[in-house]
Design a protein around this motif. Structure first.
Motif, PDB file in Angstrom:
ATOM      1  N   VAL A  11      -3.381   5.469   0.231  1.00 52.42           N
ATOM      2  CA  VAL A  11      -4.058   6.120   1.352  1.00 52.42           C
ATOM      3  C   VAL A  11      -3.416   7.474   1.584  1.00 52.42           C
ATOM      4  O   VAL A  11      -2.189   7.593   1.597  1.00 52.42           O
ATOM      5  N   VAL A  12      -4.249   8.495   1.766  1.00 45.10           N
ATOM      6  CA  VAL A  12      -3.786   9.843   2.082  1.00 45.10           C
ATOM      7  C   VAL A  12      -4.253  10.193   3.487  1.00 45.10           C
ATOM      8  O   VAL A  12      -5.451  10.106   3.782  1.00 45.10           O
ATOM      9  N   TYR A  13      -3.328  10.582   4.354  1.00 48.08           N
ATOM     10  CA  TYR A  13      -3.688  11.100   5.679  1.00 48.08           C
ATOM     11  C   TYR A  13      -3.516  12.614   5.656  1.00 48.08           C
ATOM     12  O   TYR A  13      -2.491  13.126   5.214  1.00 48.08           O
ATOM     13  N   VAL A  41      -8.887   8.914   1.264  1.00 47.16           N
ATOM     14  CA  VAL A  41      -8.439  10.130   1.938  1.00 47.16           C
ATOM     15  C   VAL A  41      -8.992  10.134   3.360  1.00 47.16           C
ATOM     16  O   VAL A  41     -10.205  10.107   3.559  1.00 47.16           O
ATOM     17  N   VAL A  42      -8.093  10.182   4.352  1.00 44.55           N
ATOM     18  CA  VAL A  42      -8.471  10.012   5.755  1.00 44.55           C
ATOM     19  C   VAL A  42      -8.062  11.245   6.561  1.00 44.55           C
ATOM     20  O   VAL A  42      -6.865  11.521   6.709  1.00 44.55           O
ATOM     21  N   PRO A  43      -9.023  12.003   7.119  1.00 47.08           N
ATOM     22  CA  PRO A  43      -8.650  13.106   8.011  1.00 47.08           C
ATOM     23  C   PRO A  43      -8.344  12.574   9.407  1.00 47.08           C
ATOM     24  O   PRO A  43      -9.053  11.695   9.916  1.00 47.08           O
ATOM     25  N   ILE A  44      -7.295  13.117  10.041  1.00 46.40           N
ATOM     26  CA  ILE A  44      -6.907  12.615  11.369  1.00 46.40           C
ATOM     27  C   ILE A  44      -6.732  13.753  12.374  1.00 46.40           C
ATOM     28  O   ILE A  44      -5.888  13.688  13.256  1.00 46.40           O
ATOM     29  N   GLY A  45      -7.569  14.804  12.232  1.00 46.30           N
ATOM     30  CA  GLY A  45      -7.572  15.840  13.254  1.00 46.30           C
ATOM     31  C   GLY A  45      -7.149  17.196  12.746  1.00 46.30           C
ATOM     32  O   GLY A  45      -6.849  17.382  11.566  1.00 46.30           O
ATOM     33  N   PRO A  46      -7.076  18.180  13.630  1.00 46.45           N
ATOM     34  CA  PRO A  46      -6.682  19.538  13.241  1.00 46.45           C
ATOM     35  C   PRO A  46      -5.227  19.639  12.807  1.00 46.45           C
ATOM     36  O   PRO A  46      -4.854  20.550  12.080  1.00 46.45           O
ATOM     37  N   ALA A  47      -4.397  18.722  13.258  1.00 47.18           N
ATOM     38  CA  ALA A  47      -3.003  18.612  12.824  1.00 47.18           C
ATOM     39  C   ALA A  47      -2.719  17.134  12.555  1.00 47.18           C
ATOM     40  O   ALA A  47      -3.476  16.263  12.989  1.00 47.18           O
ATOM     41  N   VAL A  62       0.855  -1.184   0.000  1.00 46.43           N
ATOM     42  CA  VAL A  62       0.000   0.000   0.000  1.00 46.43           C
ATOM     43  C   VAL A  62       0.895   1.240   0.000  1.00 46.43           C
ATOM     44  O   VAL A  62       1.922   1.272   0.693  1.00 46.43           O
ATOM     45  N   LYS A  63       0.527   2.246  -0.779  1.00 52.09           N
ATOM     46  CA  LYS A  63       1.298   3.491  -0.809  1.00 52.09           C
ATOM     47  C   LYS A  63       0.556   4.556  -0.004  1.00 52.09           C
ATOM     48  O   LYS A  63      -0.645   4.752  -0.159  1.00 52.09           O
ATOM     49  N   VAL A  64       1.303   5.221   0.869  1.00 56.20           N
ATOM     50  CA  VAL A  64       0.725   6.159   1.834  1.00 56.20           C
ATOM     51  C   VAL A  64       1.427   7.494   1.704  1.00 56.20           C
ATOM     52  O   VAL A  64       2.655   7.552   1.541  1.00 56.20           O
ATOM     53  N   THR A  65       0.658   8.574   1.794  1.00 50.45           N
ATOM     54  CA  THR A  65       1.270   9.889   1.880  1.00 50.45           C
ATOM     55  C   THR A  65       0.568  10.716   2.946  1.00 50.45           C
ATOM     56  O   THR A  65      -0.529  10.364   3.411  1.00 50.45           O
ATOM     57  N   VAL A  66       1.221  11.805   3.329  1.00 49.83           N
ATOM     58  CA  VAL A  66       0.745  12.694   4.393  1.00 49.83           C
ATOM     59  C   VAL A  66       0.785  14.123   3.871  1.00 49.83           C
ATOM     60  O   VAL A  66       1.795  14.561   3.327  1.00 49.83           O
TER      61      VAL A  66
END
Length: 223
Positions: A106-108, A127-133, A82-86
């Protein structure tokens, strides 16, 4: 929740730089090291790079060896990890190679970056949101829930710094190239930061290998 084993992979010059100031990627590794990195990729369940690295280098991030890809498939695994970026901002270019090669992506991102990231690559990645930061602990929790046991982190410096300052790196694979870059503003492996334990803390050196003219050091920061 079981988090993945996190391996940071980096190639550096003798004086600690990962690139020079030129527009093109500066070649630090050699053929033997590239092949070893490919093997480590093949052993991983996911590979992570920051969005800035995708914009700068336009990587595909694939397992290049057909034999290794076939072995993954024979073991019931996907052909590629799986390829992941931030990305904090959600600024992603959907035309780059990262999005059009390999398997799942997957995008965080942050809450603010969620909408622009989905608009850019929502049809190409989860696309996955993981908070204000960006919360790298939450990122690892989510990857663990997806069945990722081994995460290979290939940069860049901001990402490596974030994992190390948070105490989340289990292993560092550092390839040291026999050259000096010497440019004060060139990028380094990590940025100035407050790291757990400070400068008195020593990592456990697990292994040293010689690959042509490159020395590969394997450190366990938590040991």
């Amino acid at each position: 929740m079981i988090r993945p084993h996190v391996l940071l992979s980096v190639a550096v010059s003798v004086d600690g730089y990962i690139d020079d100031r030129g527009a093109e990627r500066f070649p630090l590794s050699n053929a033997e090291d590239f092949d070893h990195v490919d093997r480590v990729r093949a052993e991983s369940d996911a590979i992570l790079v920051g969005a800035a690295t995708i914009r700068r280098d336009n990587p595909r991030l694939l397992v290049n060896s057909a034999e290794r890809r076939a072995a993954r498939v024979a073991a019931g695994r996907p052909e590629h990890p799986v390829k992941v970026t931030v990305t904090g901002s959600g600024d992603l270019d959907p035309t780059l190679k990262f999005w059009h090669h390999g398997g799942d992506k997957v995008v965080y991102t942050t809450d603010a970056g969620h909408a622009p990231a989905r608009a850019a690559v929502g049809e190409l990645a989860d696309v996955v949101p993981i908070g204000p930061a960006i919360d790298f602990g939450a990122l690892l929790d989510d990857l663990g829930a997806r069945g990722v046991d081994r995460l290979m982190v290939e940069g860049g410096g901001l990402i490596h710094t974030a994992f190390l300052t948070a105490g989340l790196a289990d292993e560092i694979r550092m390839a040291v190239a026999p050259m000096l870059i010497g440019q004060a503003t060139a990028p380094r492996f990590v940025n100035p930061a407050e790291f757990p334990g400070g400068p008195a803390r020593r990592f456990h050196l697990e292994e040293v290998a010689k690959l042509g003219d490159v020395a590969v050091l394997r450190y366990f920061p938590k040991a």
